[in-house]
Design a protein around this motif. Structure first.
Motif, mmCIF file in Angstrom:
data_model
loop_
_atom_site.group_PDB
_atom_site.id
_atom_site.type_symbol
_atom_site.label_atom_id
_atom_site.label_comp_id
_atom_site.label_asym_id
_atom_site.label_seq_id
_atom_site.Cartn_x
_atom_site.Cartn_y
_atom_site.Cartn_z
ATOM 1 N N ILE A 73 -4.663 8.010 -8.252
ATOM 2 C CA ILE A 73 -4.528 8.123 -6.800
ATOM 3 C C ILE A 73 -4.019 6.800 -6.224
ATOM 4 N N PRO A 74 -3.036 6.854 -5.331
ATOM 5 C CA PRO A 74 -2.537 5.621 -4.722
ATOM 6 C C PRO A 74 -3.616 4.975 -3.837
ATOM 7 N N VAL A 75 -3.900 3.702 -4.105
ATOM 8 C CA VAL A 75 -4.893 2.956 -3.335
ATOM 9 C C VAL A 75 -4.260 1.661 -2.837
ATOM 10 N N TYR A 76 -4.346 1.452 -1.519
ATOM 11 C CA TYR A 76 -3.844 0.231 -0.895
ATOM 12 C C TYR A 76 -5.014 -0.554 -0.333
ATOM 13 N N ILE A 77 -5.033 -1.838 -0.625
ATOM 14 C CA ILE A 77 -6.043 -2.733 -0.080
ATOM 15 C C ILE A 77 -5.502 -3.315 1.235
ATOM 16 N N ILE A 78 -6.327 -3.265 2.279
ATOM 17 C CA ILE A 78 -5.973 -3.851 3.570
ATOM 18 C C ILE A 78 -6.571 -5.254 3.603
ATOM 19 N N SER A 79 -5.734 -6.249 3.863
ATOM 20 C CA SER A 79 -6.229 -7.623 3.839
ATOM 21 C C SER A 79 -5.472 -8.502 4.821
ATOM 22 N N ALA A 80 -6.183 -9.466 5.388
ATOM 23 C CA ALA A 80 -5.555 -10.436 6.272
ATOM 24 C C ALA A 80 -4.919 -11.567 5.479
ATOM 25 N N PHE A 81 -5.451 -11.829 4.296
ATOM 26 C CA PHE A 81 -4.868 -12.875 3.461
ATOM 27 C C PHE A 81 -5.183 -12.598 2.001
ATOM 28 N N GLN A 82 -4.277 -13.028 1.146
ATOM 29 C CA GLN A 82 -4.412 -12.829 -0.294
ATOM 30 C C GLN A 82 -3.977 -14.104 -1.012
ATOM 31 N N SER A 83 -4.780 -14.516 -1.950
ATOM 32 C CA SER A 83 -4.340 -15.586 -2.839
ATOM 33 C C SER A 83 -3.645 -14.930 -4.026
ATOM 34 N N SER A 84 -2.836 -15.684 -4.722
ATOM 35 C CA SER A 84 -2.149 -15.117 -5.882
ATOM 36 C C SER A 84 -3.149 -14.689 -6.955
ATOM 37 N N THR A 85 -4.279 -15.389 -7.059
ATOM 38 C CA THR A 85 -5.321 -15.009 -8.023
ATOM 39 C C THR A 85 -5.911 -13.660 -7.670
ATOM 40 N N GLU A 86 -6.198 -13.452 -6.373
ATOM 41 C CA GLU A 86 -6.757 -12.167 -5.941
ATOM 42 C C GLU A 86 -5.792 -11.025 -6.201
ATOM 43 N N ILE A 87 -4.513 -11.242 -5.947
ATOM 44 C CA ILE A 87 -3.512 -10.208 -6.187
ATOM 45 C C ILE A 87 -3.427 -9.883 -7.675
ATOM 46 N N GLU A 88 -3.485 -10.903 -8.526
ATOM 47 C CA GLU A 88 -3.456 -10.676 -9.975
ATOM 48 C C GLU A 88 -4.648 -9.833 -10.418
ATOM 49 N N LEU A 99 -1.690 -3.770 2.026
ATOM 50 C CA LEU A 99 -1.228 -3.662 3.404
ATOM 51 C C LEU A 99 -1.767 -4.876 4.139
ATOM 52 N N MET A 100 -0.862 -5.800 4.456
ATOM 53 C CA MET A 100 -1.275 -7.058 5.058
ATOM 54 C C MET A 100 -1.470 -6.917 6.565
ATOM 55 N N LYS A 101 -2.579 -7.478 7.068
ATOM 56 C CA LYS A 101 -2.814 -7.559 8.511
ATOM 57 C C LYS A 101 -2.116 -8.799 9.041
ATOM 58 N N PRO A 102 -1.536 -8.772 10.204
ATOM 59 C CA PRO A 102 -1.355 -7.575 11.026
ATOM 60 C C PRO A 102 -0.225 -6.730 10.452
ATOM 61 N N PHE A 103 -0.376 -5.417 10.505
ATOM 62 C CA PHE A 103 0.646 -4.516 9.982
ATOM 63 C C PHE A 103 1.281 -3.743 11.134
ATOM 64 N N THR A 104 2.439 -3.171 10.858
ATOM 65 C CA THR A 104 3.141 -2.375 11.864
ATOM 66 C C THR A 104 3.004 -0.889 11.529
ATOM 67 N N ILE A 105 3.267 -0.072 12.519
ATOM 68 C CA ILE A 105 3.274 1.381 12.303
ATOM 69 C C ILE A 105 4.317 1.726 11.250
ATOM 70 N N GLN A 106 5.453 1.049 11.285
ATOM 71 C CA GLN A 106 6.520 1.309 10.319
ATOM 72 C C GLN A 106 6.062 1.023 8.889
ATOM 73 N N GLU A 107 5.307 -0.063 8.705
ATOM 74 C CA GLU A 107 4.811 -0.391 7.360
ATOM 75 C C GLU A 107 3.859 0.687 6.859
ATOM 76 N N VAL A 108 2.971 1.133 7.734
ATOM 77 C CA VAL A 108 2.014 2.189 7.353
ATOM 78 C C VAL A 108 2.767 3.463 6.986
ATOM 79 N N MET A 109 3.698 3.863 7.832
ATOM 80 C CA MET A 109 4.419 5.115 7.589
ATOM 81 C C MET A 109 5.308 5.038 6.351
ATOM 82 N N LYS A 110 5.827 3.871 6.028
ATOM 83 C CA LYS A 110 6.618 3.714 4.803
ATOM 84 C C LYS A 110 5.737 4.018 3.580
ATOM 85 N N ILE A 111 4.519 3.501 3.587
ATOM 86 C CA ILE A 111 3.580 3.762 2.493
ATOM 87 C C ILE A 111 3.240 5.245 2.429
ATOM 88 N N VAL A 112 2.922 5.822 3.571
ATOM 89 C CA VAL A 112 2.506 7.222 3.621
ATOM 90 C C VAL A 112 3.650 8.139 3.162
#
Length: 117
Positions: A73-88, A99-112
Motif C-alpha cells: 500500500i502506498p504510504v506517504y509520511i507528512i513532515s515539516a523537516f527531514q534529515s538525510s538519515t531519517e529519509i534513509e 509530503l513536506m510541510k507546507p504542501f500545496t493542493i497540487q502536490e497532494v493531488m499529484k500523489i493521489v
C-alpha cells in the motif's frame, strides 16, 4: 475507502480530507497513531498519509505496524523537516514518499492521482 489520513494536527486532517472529498475520494481520518492503526486494521485503503511526529505512537511506528501486514500500500509520511538519515531509514522500510510541510493542493493531488487515478 480510498484514503486514510493520520495526523494529530486537526487543521492538516481537515485540509487533506476536504481536498480529497472535493475530488470525490472517500477519506477516513485519525487524530493519533493508535486510532490510525485501528482504522487500518478494520478497513481497506488504497493510500495512506501519516504525520511523522505525533504524541504517543509516532508516525514511524504506525508505518512499521502497517508494513507488517501490507507491504505494497502506498504510504506517504507528512513532515515539516527531514534529515538525510531519517529519509534513509524510511526508505529502508519501503516508504512510498514524503509530503513536506507546507504542501500545496497540487502536490497532494499529484500523489493521489498517481496512486488512485
Amino acid at each position: 475507502m480510498d484514503v486514510l489520513i493520520i495526523d494529530d494536527e486537526k487543521n492538516i486532517r481537515q485540509l487533506l480530507k476536504e481536498i480529497l472529498e472535493l475530488n470525490h475520494f472517500k477519506v477516513d481520518t485519525a487524530k493519533n497513531g493508535r486510532d490510525g492503526i485501528e482504522l487500518f486494521n478494520k478497513n481497506s485503503y488504497k493510500l495512506i498519509f501519516i504525520d511523522k511526529r505525533m504524541p504517543g505512537i509516532s508516525g514511524e511506528e504506525v508505518f512499521t505496524e502497517i508494513r507488517k501486514t501490507n507491504k505494497i500500500i502506498p504510504v506517504y509520511i507528512i513532515s515539516a523537516f527531514q534529515s538525510s538519515t531519517e529519509i534513509e531509514i524510511l526508505n529502508k522500510g519501503n516508504i512510498t514518499g514524503v509530503l513536506m510541510k507546507p504542501f500545496t493542493i497540487q502536490e497532494v493531488m499529484k500523489i493521489v492521482r498517481k496512486h488512485l487515478g
